[in-house]
Design a protein around this motif. Structure first.
Motif, PDB file in Angstrom:
ATOM      1  N   GLY A   1       8.299   6.197  10.138  1.00 37.00           N
ATOM      2  CA  GLY A   1       8.730   6.561   8.804  1.00 37.00           C
ATOM      3  C   GLY A   1       8.221   7.935   8.458  1.00 37.00           C
ATOM      4  O   GLY A   1       7.499   8.564   9.224  1.00 37.00           O
ATOM      5  N   TRP A   2       8.625   8.389   7.293  1.00 38.17           N
ATOM      6  CA  TRP A   2       8.254   9.726   6.855  1.00 38.17           C
ATOM      7  C   TRP A   2       8.136   9.759   5.348  1.00 38.17           C
ATOM      8  O   TRP A   2       8.667   8.897   4.643  1.00 38.17           O
ATOM      9  CB  TRP A   2       9.270  10.755   7.332  1.00 38.17           C
ATOM     10  CG  TRP A   2      10.689  10.386   6.999  1.00 38.17           C
ATOM     11  CD1 TRP A   2      11.551   9.689   7.782  1.00 38.17           C
ATOM     12  CD2 TRP A   2      11.398  10.668   5.793  1.00 38.17           C
ATOM     13  NE1 TRP A   2      12.750   9.528   7.147  1.00 38.17           N
ATOM     14  CE2 TRP A   2      12.684  10.126   5.922  1.00 38.17           C
ATOM     15  CE3 TRP A   2      11.072  11.330   4.616  1.00 38.17           C
ATOM     16  CZ2 TRP A   2      13.642  10.205   4.922  1.00 38.17           C
ATOM     17  CZ3 TRP A   2      12.022  11.418   3.615  1.00 38.17           C
ATOM     18  CH2 TRP A   2      13.298  10.866   3.777  1.00 38.17           C
ATOM     19  N   MET A   3       7.405  10.749   4.881  1.00 37.52           N
ATOM     20  CA  MET A   3       7.277  10.996   3.456  1.00 37.52           C
ATOM     21  C   MET A   3       7.252  12.503   3.257  1.00 37.52           C
ATOM     22  O   MET A   3       6.595  13.219   4.013  1.00 37.52           O
ATOM     23  CB  MET A   3       5.995  10.361   2.909  1.00 37.52           C
ATOM     24  CG  MET A   3       5.826  10.520   1.400  1.00 37.52           C
ATOM     25  SD  MET A   3       4.344   9.665   0.783  1.00 37.52           S
ATOM     26  CE  MET A   3       4.853   7.958   0.950  1.00 37.52           C
ATOM     27  N   VAL A   4       7.986  12.972   2.265  1.00 34.21           N
ATOM     28  CA  VAL A   4       7.973  14.383   1.911  1.00 34.21           C
ATOM     29  C   VAL A   4       7.161  14.510   0.626  1.00 34.21           C
ATOM     30  O   VAL A   4       7.409  13.790  -0.349  1.00 34.21           O
ATOM     31  CB  VAL A   4       9.402  14.938   1.704  1.00 34.21           C
ATOM     32  CG1 VAL A   4       9.344  16.400   1.255  1.00 34.21           C
ATOM     33  CG2 VAL A   4      10.221  14.801   2.985  1.00 34.21           C
ATOM     34  N   ILE A   5       6.194  15.406   0.658  1.00 38.51           N
ATOM     35  CA  ILE A   5       5.360  15.651  -0.517  1.00 38.51           C
ATOM     36  C   ILE A   5       5.477  17.125  -0.898  1.00 38.51           C
ATOM     37  O   ILE A   5       5.820  17.965  -0.060  1.00 38.51           O
ATOM     38  CB  ILE A   5       3.886  15.260  -0.258  1.00 38.51           C
ATOM     39  CG1 ILE A   5       3.314  16.026   0.944  1.00 38.51           C
ATOM     40  CG2 ILE A   5       3.755  13.753  -0.067  1.00 38.51           C
ATOM     41  CD1 ILE A   5       1.829  15.797   1.182  1.00 38.51           C
TER      42      ILE A   5
ATOM     43  N   ASP B   1      10.238  12.337  -1.361  1.00 36.92           N
ATOM     44  CA  ASP B   1      11.065  11.296  -0.763  1.00 36.92           C
ATOM     45  C   ASP B   1      10.293  10.645   0.375  1.00 36.92           C
ATOM     46  O   ASP B   1       9.329  11.203   0.884  1.00 36.92           O
ATOM     47  CB  ASP B   1      12.363  11.910  -0.226  1.00 36.92           C
ATOM     48  CG  ASP B   1      13.471  10.890  -0.008  1.00 36.92           C
ATOM     49  OD1 ASP B   1      13.295   9.712  -0.378  1.00 36.92           O
ATOM     50  OD2 ASP B   1      14.520  11.278   0.528  1.00 36.92           O
ATOM     51  N   GLY B   2      10.732   9.485   0.792  1.00 33.43           N
ATOM     52  CA  GLY B   2      10.124   8.813   1.928  1.00 33.43           C
ATOM     53  C   GLY B   2      10.998   7.663   2.367  1.00 33.43           C
ATOM     54  O   GLY B   2      11.821   7.166   1.597  1.00 33.43           O
TER      55      GLY B   2
ATOM     56  N   ALA C   1       3.170   5.904  -2.882  1.00 39.93           N
ATOM     57  CA  ALA C   1       4.327   6.701  -3.312  1.00 39.93           C
ATOM     58  C   ALA C   1       4.437   6.710  -4.835  1.00 39.93           C
ATOM     59  O   ALA C   1       4.713   7.760  -5.435  1.00 39.93           O
ATOM     60  CB  ALA C   1       5.609   6.167  -2.677  1.00 39.93           C
ATOM     61  N   ALA C   2       4.209   5.583  -5.485  1.00 40.46           N
ATOM     62  CA  ALA C   2       4.299   5.503  -6.955  1.00 40.46           C
ATOM     63  C   ALA C   2       3.256   6.402  -7.613  1.00 40.46           C
ATOM     64  O   ALA C   2       3.541   7.082  -8.609  1.00 40.46           O
ATOM     65  CB  ALA C   2       4.129   4.055  -7.408  1.00 40.46           C
TER      66      ALA C   2
ATOM     67  N   TYR D   1       0.837  -1.201   0.000  1.00 43.52           N
ATOM     68  CA  TYR D   1       0.000   0.000   0.000  1.00 43.52           C
ATOM     69  C   TYR D   1       0.875   1.254   0.000  1.00 43.52           C
ATOM     70  O   TYR D   1       0.651   2.191  -0.765  1.00 43.52           O
ATOM     71  CB  TYR D   1      -0.921  -0.012   1.225  1.00 43.52           C
ATOM     72  CG  TYR D   1      -1.878   1.151   1.304  1.00 43.52           C
ATOM     73  CD1 TYR D   1      -3.192   1.016   0.867  1.00 43.52           C
ATOM     74  CD2 TYR D   1      -1.486   2.383   1.824  1.00 43.52           C
ATOM     75  CE1 TYR D   1      -4.087   2.075   0.951  1.00 43.52           C
ATOM     76  CE2 TYR D   1      -2.375   3.448   1.913  1.00 43.52           C
ATOM     77  CZ  TYR D   1      -3.670   3.284   1.468  1.00 43.52           C
ATOM     78  OH  TYR D   1      -4.543   4.341   1.545  1.00 43.52           O
ATOM     79  N   MET D   2       1.888   1.265   0.870  1.00 45.52           N
ATOM     80  CA  MET D   2       2.783   2.423   0.969  1.00 45.52           C
ATOM     81  C   MET D   2       3.523   2.652  -0.357  1.00 45.52           C
ATOM     82  O   MET D   2       3.630   3.789  -0.827  1.00 45.52           O
ATOM     83  CB  MET D   2       3.790   2.221   2.095  1.00 45.52           C
ATOM     84  CG  MET D   2       3.171   2.005   3.471  1.00 45.52           C
ATOM     85  SD  MET D   2       2.304   3.445   4.094  1.00 45.52           S
ATOM     86  CE  MET D   2       3.664   4.528   4.342  1.00 45.52           C
TER      87      MET D   2
END
Length: 138
Positions: free
Chosen positions: A87-91, A52-53, A41-42, A36-37
């Motif tokens: 975790g982290w994700m940059v959008i 990034d993540g 991201a894709a 799912y993650m």
């Protein structure tokens, strides 16, 4: 466009609806969560919103400076009561509303029993430089 950091917490945030720790999930449940993650991201890569993540291990240390010529002071590994970032994700999105919308989708990642976790995510805007007096006069 504005950059936002989406933080996934193991502990420290309000409890998720499906609040079963990942170390109690089956291998299939973990695989579904990771899929799912990755799919999320894709999709954001295609729309140009993903920067990034990364997933993070649950162990780590707190480190601080302890004075000239002295080694850094450490505290850890983390005690059970400390906040741990999973975790982290940059959008990079057009608005805070879009950042909140995406965080809501990310919160629905499957967990135990394949049901959505409905976990809380922290949404933090990147600090941007303030205009100088000269720039604001133009």
């Amino acid at each position: 466009m504005a950059k936002y950091l989406l933080l996934k917490h193991y502990r420290g945030a309000p409890a998720a609806v499906n609040d079963v720790p990942m170390d109690r999930w089956t291998q299939e449940e973990i695989s579904a969560h990771i899929r799912y993650m990755n799919d999320f991201a894709a999709r954001l890569e295609k729309s140009g919103e993903f920067v990034d993540g990364q997933a993070l291990a649950p162990d780590g240390l707190w480190v601080r400076y302890d004075g000239e010529g002295r080694p850094p002071v450490t505290d850890g590994p983390f005690a059970e009561t400390k906040d741990v970032i999973a975790g982290w994700m940059v959008i990079d999105v057009d608005s805070q509303e879009r950042a909140v919308e995406l965080a809501g989708e990310l919160s629905a990642a499957p967990g135990a029993g394949g049901r959505p976790i409905h976990e809380w995510l922290e949404v933090r805007p990147f600090l941007t430089a303030h205009p100088t007096v000269e720039e604001s006069c133009h």
